[in-house]
Design an enzyme around this catalytic site. Structure first.
Site, PDB file in Angstrom:
ATOM      1  N   ASP A   1      -7.673   3.346  11.215  1.00 17.23           N
ATOM      2  CA  ASP A   1      -8.628   2.800  10.240  1.00 17.23           C
ATOM      3  C   ASP A   1      -9.143   1.419  10.610  1.00 17.23           C
ATOM      4  O   ASP A   1     -10.050   0.902   9.958  1.00 17.23           O
ATOM      5  CB  ASP A   1      -7.953   2.731   8.868  1.00 17.23           C
ATOM      6  CG  ASP A   1      -7.619   4.115   8.370  1.00 17.23           C
ATOM      7  OD1 ASP A   1      -6.428   4.406   8.181  1.00 17.23           O
ATOM      8  OD2 ASP A   1      -8.551   4.923   8.236  1.00 17.23           O
TER       9      ASP A   1
ATOM     10  N   HIS B   1       1.901   1.777  10.736  1.00 18.44           N
ATOM     11  CA  HIS B   1       1.869   3.236  10.600  1.00 18.44           C
ATOM     12  C   HIS B   1       3.292   3.737  10.450  1.00 18.44           C
ATOM     13  O   HIS B   1       4.213   3.188  11.051  1.00 18.44           O
ATOM     14  CB  HIS B   1       1.226   3.880  11.832  1.00 18.44           C
ATOM     15  CG  HIS B   1       0.767   5.272  11.586  1.00 18.44           C
ATOM     16  ND1 HIS B   1       1.605   6.353  11.702  1.00 18.44           N
ATOM     17  CD2 HIS B   1      -0.427   5.756  11.190  1.00 18.44           C
ATOM     18  CE1 HIS B   1       0.931   7.457  11.388  1.00 18.44           C
ATOM     19  NE2 HIS B   1      -0.305   7.119  11.079  1.00 18.44           N
TER      20      HIS B   1
HETATM   21  C1  SDX Z   1      -3.370   6.454   7.615  1.00 22.11           C
HETATM   22  O1  SDX Z   1       0.708   9.185   7.937  1.00 22.11           O
HETATM   23  C2  SDX Z   1      -0.376   9.305   8.616  1.00 22.11           C
HETATM   24  O2  SDX Z   1      -0.470   9.958   9.629  1.00 22.11           O
HETATM   25  C3  SDX Z   1      -1.556   8.568   8.002  1.00 22.11           C
HETATM   26  C4  SDX Z   1      -2.837   8.549   8.850  1.00 22.11           C
HETATM   27  C5  SDX Z   1      -3.430   9.926   9.009  1.00 22.11           C
HETATM   28  O3  SDX Z   1      -4.187  10.131   9.981  1.00 22.11           O
HETATM   29  O4  SDX Z   1      -3.217  10.773   8.120  1.00 22.11           O
HETATM   30  O5  SDX Z   1      -2.551   8.024  10.130  1.00 22.11           O
HETATM   31  C6  SDX Z   1      -3.915   7.693   8.197  1.00 22.11           C
HETATM   32  O6  SDX Z   1      -3.017   6.451   6.470  1.00 22.11           O
HETATM   33  C7  SDX Z   1      -3.190   5.249   8.503  1.00 22.11           C
HETATM   34  C8  SDX Z   1      -2.494   4.064   7.751  1.00 22.11           C
HETATM   35  C9  SDX Z   1      -3.582   3.319   6.974  1.00 22.11           C
HETATM   36  N1  SDX Z   1      -2.967   2.327   6.075  1.00 22.11           N
HETATM   37  C10 SDX Z   1      -3.135   1.005   6.277  1.00 22.11           C
HETATM   38  O7  SDX Z   1      -3.698   0.521   7.261  1.00 22.11           O
HETATM   39  C11 SDX Z   1      -2.588   0.135   5.154  1.00 22.11           C
HETATM   40  C12 SDX Z   1      -1.747  -0.994   5.733  1.00 22.11           C
HETATM   41  N2  SDX Z   1      -0.515  -0.396   6.314  1.00 22.11           N
HETATM   42  C13 SDX Z   1       0.682  -0.391   5.482  1.00 22.11           C
HETATM   43  O8  SDX Z   1       0.443  -0.148   4.137  1.00 22.11           O
HETATM   44  C14 SDX Z   1       1.827   0.407   6.130  1.00 22.11           C
HETATM   45  O9  SDX Z   1       1.885   0.017   7.429  1.00 22.11           O
HETATM   46  C15 SDX Z   1       1.798   1.915   6.084  1.00 22.11           C
HETATM   47  C16 SDX Z   1       1.671   2.429   4.693  1.00 22.11           C
HETATM   48  C17 SDX Z   1       0.697   2.440   6.913  1.00 22.11           C
HETATM   49  C18 SDX Z   1       3.120   2.407   6.678  1.00 22.11           C
HETATM   50  O10 SDX Z   1       4.087   2.125   5.784  1.00 22.11           O
HETATM   51  P1  SDX Z   1       5.634   2.317   6.191  1.00 22.11           P
HETATM   52  O11 SDX Z   1       5.880   3.010   7.453  1.00 22.11           O
HETATM   53  O12 SDX Z   1       6.291   2.861   4.981  1.00 22.11           O
HETATM   54  O13 SDX Z   1       5.999   0.859   6.537  1.00 22.11           O
HETATM   55  P2  SDX Z   1       6.726  -0.068   5.538  1.00 22.11           P
HETATM   56  O14 SDX Z   1       5.888  -0.167   4.317  1.00 22.11           O
HETATM   57  O15 SDX Z   1       8.121   0.394   5.400  1.00 22.11           O
HETATM   58  O16 SDX Z   1       6.657  -1.437   6.356  1.00 22.11           O
HETATM   59  C19 SDX Z   1       7.674  -1.750   7.301  1.00 22.11           C
HETATM   60  C20 SDX Z   1       7.666  -3.257   7.335  1.00 22.11           C
HETATM   61  C21 SDX Z   1       7.739  -3.854   5.928  1.00 22.11           C
HETATM   62  O17 SDX Z   1       8.375  -5.110   6.052  1.00 22.11           O
HETATM   63  P3  SDX Z   1       9.978  -5.155   5.609  1.00 22.11           P
HETATM   64  O18 SDX Z   1      10.046  -4.633   4.193  1.00 22.11           O
HETATM   65  O19 SDX Z   1      10.697  -4.273   6.598  1.00 22.11           O
HETATM   66  O20 SDX Z   1      10.323  -6.613   5.723  1.00 22.11           O
HETATM   67  O21 SDX Z   1       6.435  -3.726   7.894  1.00 22.11           O
HETATM   68  C22 SDX Z   1       5.718  -4.453   6.927  1.00 22.11           C
HETATM   69  C23 SDX Z   1       6.306  -4.122   5.565  1.00 22.11           C
HETATM   70  O22 SDX Z   1       6.167  -5.220   4.674  1.00 22.11           O
HETATM   71  N3  SDX Z   1       4.347  -3.988   7.012  1.00 22.11           N
HETATM   72  C24 SDX Z   1       3.279  -4.789   7.029  1.00 22.11           C
HETATM   73  C25 SDX Z   1       2.181  -3.909   7.163  1.00 22.11           C
HETATM   74  N4  SDX Z   1       2.616  -2.653   7.212  1.00 22.11           N
HETATM   75  C26 SDX Z   1       3.948  -2.696   7.111  1.00 22.11           C
HETATM   76  N5  SDX Z   1       3.155  -6.137   6.946  1.00 22.11           N
HETATM   77  C27 SDX Z   1       1.873  -6.609   7.006  1.00 22.11           C
HETATM   78  N6  SDX Z   1       0.767  -5.830   7.126  1.00 22.11           N
HETATM   79  C28 SDX Z   1       0.885  -4.499   7.215  1.00 22.11           C
HETATM   80  N7  SDX Z   1      -0.208  -3.723   7.353  1.00 22.11           N
END
Ligand code: SDX
Length: 431
Positions: free
Chosen positions: A366, A308
């Site tokens: 989710d 998140h």
């Molecule tokens: C919702 O914003 C909100 O409030 C949203 C929400 C709402 O109520 O409105 O809460 C609803 O959208 C919840 C999130 C649902 N999405 C998912 O479950 C999809 C999987 N999650 C990821 O796509 C990600 O965690 C996000 C999009 C939710 C957050 O993205 P960020 O904060 O931009 O995190 P990032 O992409 O910068 O990741 C940070 C690191 C990265 O590694 P590095 O580049 O630093 O090496 O963490 C890793 C990412 O690769 N990472 C994951 C991961 N999520 C982040 N690695 C594996 N699995 C994951 N799910």
């Protein structure tokens, strides 16, 4: 707007600039950079808005470190345990918990706005039967502007309130109709003798051939799912609604834009993607393979339902949702659900893995919602429409707050331009 109590000093090429700072009632201080370009000739740069406040708001507050979510100051776990969705809608819209009389009037108003214009039924029939329900919702909610002209003048507070009530009341009807249309069953009209969650379940699962009685425990679980998804600060879809609204677009068009943004798998589409991932994993013994893929920098795979932007400890909604998952599956006699078993094993394996601890990746809202919705009988394609109908009150509340804000102006970000500088056109024979 809060009063500025201190300032930040910025130094560029020996020149210093004092930028006012504001202190919130909760959360980090902010630096007011509105005059930065005029005074210093520079922009700030923050793709994805990881450190940028787009507005001030009094609706919802999240403390990502503590795993805290407050709606008008009330903790989400208390609201999920003691309140119900329409009361939370009132709280988000009007800023205070309603008296019994206020709640009765509000519930009566919403209940009597649940039917949609009969002509809209024809609108649905233009879609293919296999259209994704979110595609239908984006179209149908946007089309509400073509049927409810008398509540599109955003300068009129009464029209803004009517549009708010119409959206909260009618989006569940549209979502249920999208589901019925996709399975070739007749639309089911709303019933005024059912509460909000029970009415939605009835519109989805009733058929003309026999009476459908909504199980009160399932209705309560659905109401809790709607409460947990109602609002969440300036997330991607809410920011989309605010930006669309800043141009003065009508509320139906702005909410349709929010629905479109929510559809993405990184946002509201994650509940569908999460359940599809759990089904693909299939059984707990394949979890290590997927954990390895999620950690592999060269593999775009991510664990859906994990991570998140704000929560870096735990998502308080996931905690409540997990309790509901156990209750609903136990009630339905599917406590041995292999998908739930895989989900619980995956959660434990991920939380025990240093990578996820280091990246602060925890189950989000989710992760468990899809398991409950599937147990209730919904196809995965209906998970995000249910998220959208719940979040409509959050979008509408944030829209109302913004429209009423005297500081409201059209949103127009700038950019860091890395393209070509001016050059002359070259005739095709000289290329
Ligand atoms: C919702 O914003 C909100 O409030 C949203 C929400 C709402 O109520 O409105 O809460 C609803 O959208 C919840 C999130 C649902 N999405 C998912 O479950 C999809 C999987 N999650 C990821 O796509 C990600 O965690 C996000 C999009 C939710 C957050 O993205 P960020 O904060 O931009 O995190 P990032 O992409 O910068 O990741 C940070 C690191 C990265 O590694 P590095 O580049 O630093 O090496 O963490 C890793 C990412 O690769 N990472 C994951 C991961 N999520 C982040 N690695 C594996 N699995 C994951 N799910």
């Amino acid at each position: 707007m809060a009063d500025s109590t201190k300032s930040a000093t910025l130094s560029i090429d020996g020149q210093t600039y004092d930028l006012p700072m504001f202190s919130p009632t909760a959360g980090p201080d902010v630096i007011d950079i509105r005059k930065l370009y005029a005074e210093a000739g520079v922009f700030t740069y923050d793709p994805g808005f990881t450190s940028t406040a787009s507005c001030d708001s009094t609706i919802t507050f999240i403390d990502g470190g503590k795993g805290e979510l407050l709606h008008r100051g009330y903790p989400i776990d208390q609201l999920a345990g003691k309140s119900h969705y329409l009361e939370v809608c009132y709280l988000l819209l009007y800023g205070a918990l309603p008296t019994a009389a206020e709640l009765e009037e509000f519930e009566s108003t919403i209940t009597r706005h649940t039917m949609i214009h009969e002509q809209m039924h024809n609108f649905f029939r233009g879609f293919r039967r296999d259209a994704h329900p979110m595609a239908i919702m984006v179209g149908a909610v946007g089309a509400m502007a073509a049927f409810y002209h008398d509540s599109t003048d955003i300068s009129d507070p009464r029209q803004r309130e009517i549009a708010s009530h119409r959206l909260i009341a009618k989006v569940p009807t549209i979502a249920a109709m999208a589901y019925k249309y996709s399975i070739g069953q007749p639309f089911v009209y709303p019933r005024n003798d059912l509460d909000y969650a029970a009415n939605f379940l009835h519109m989805c699962f009733a058929v003309p051939a026999e009476e459908y009685v909504v199980d009160p425990i399932i209705a309560r679980a659905m109401d809790r799912i709607l409460t947990l998804h109602a609002d969440h600060e300036q997330n991607a879809s809410t920011s989309t609604v605010r930006l669309a609204s800043s141009s003065g677009a009508n509320p139906f068009a702005c909410i349709a834009a929010g629905i479109a943004c929510l559809w993405g798998p990184a946002h509201g589409g994650a509940n569908q993607a999460c359940l599809e991932m759990l089904k693909e994993i299939g059984s707990p013994d394949r979890i290590p393979e997927y954990i390895a893929r999620a950690k592999d920098k060269d593999d775009p795979f991510r664990l859906m339902g994990f991570g998140h932007r704000v929560y870096k400890n735990f998502d308080p909604r996931a905690t409540v949702m997990k309790q509901s998952a156990d209750e609903v599956l136990d009630l339905l006699g599917v406590e041995n659900n292999p998908i739930l078993a895989t989900a619980k094993e995956l959660e434990q394996a991920a939380l025990a893995d240093p990578y996820f601890a280091e990246k602060k990746l925890f189950p989000n809202v989710d992760f468990y919602s899809g398991i409950i919705l599937e147990a209730m009988g919904f196809p995965t394609s209906m998970f995000t429409p249910i998220f959208a109908l719940s979040r409509t009150v959050g979008w509408v509340s944030q829209w109302k707050e913004m429209i009423a804000d005297p500081q409201n102006k059209i949103g127009r970000p700038r950019q860091l331009y890395l393209g070509d500088t001016a050059r002359d056109y070259v005739d095709i024979e000289n290329r």
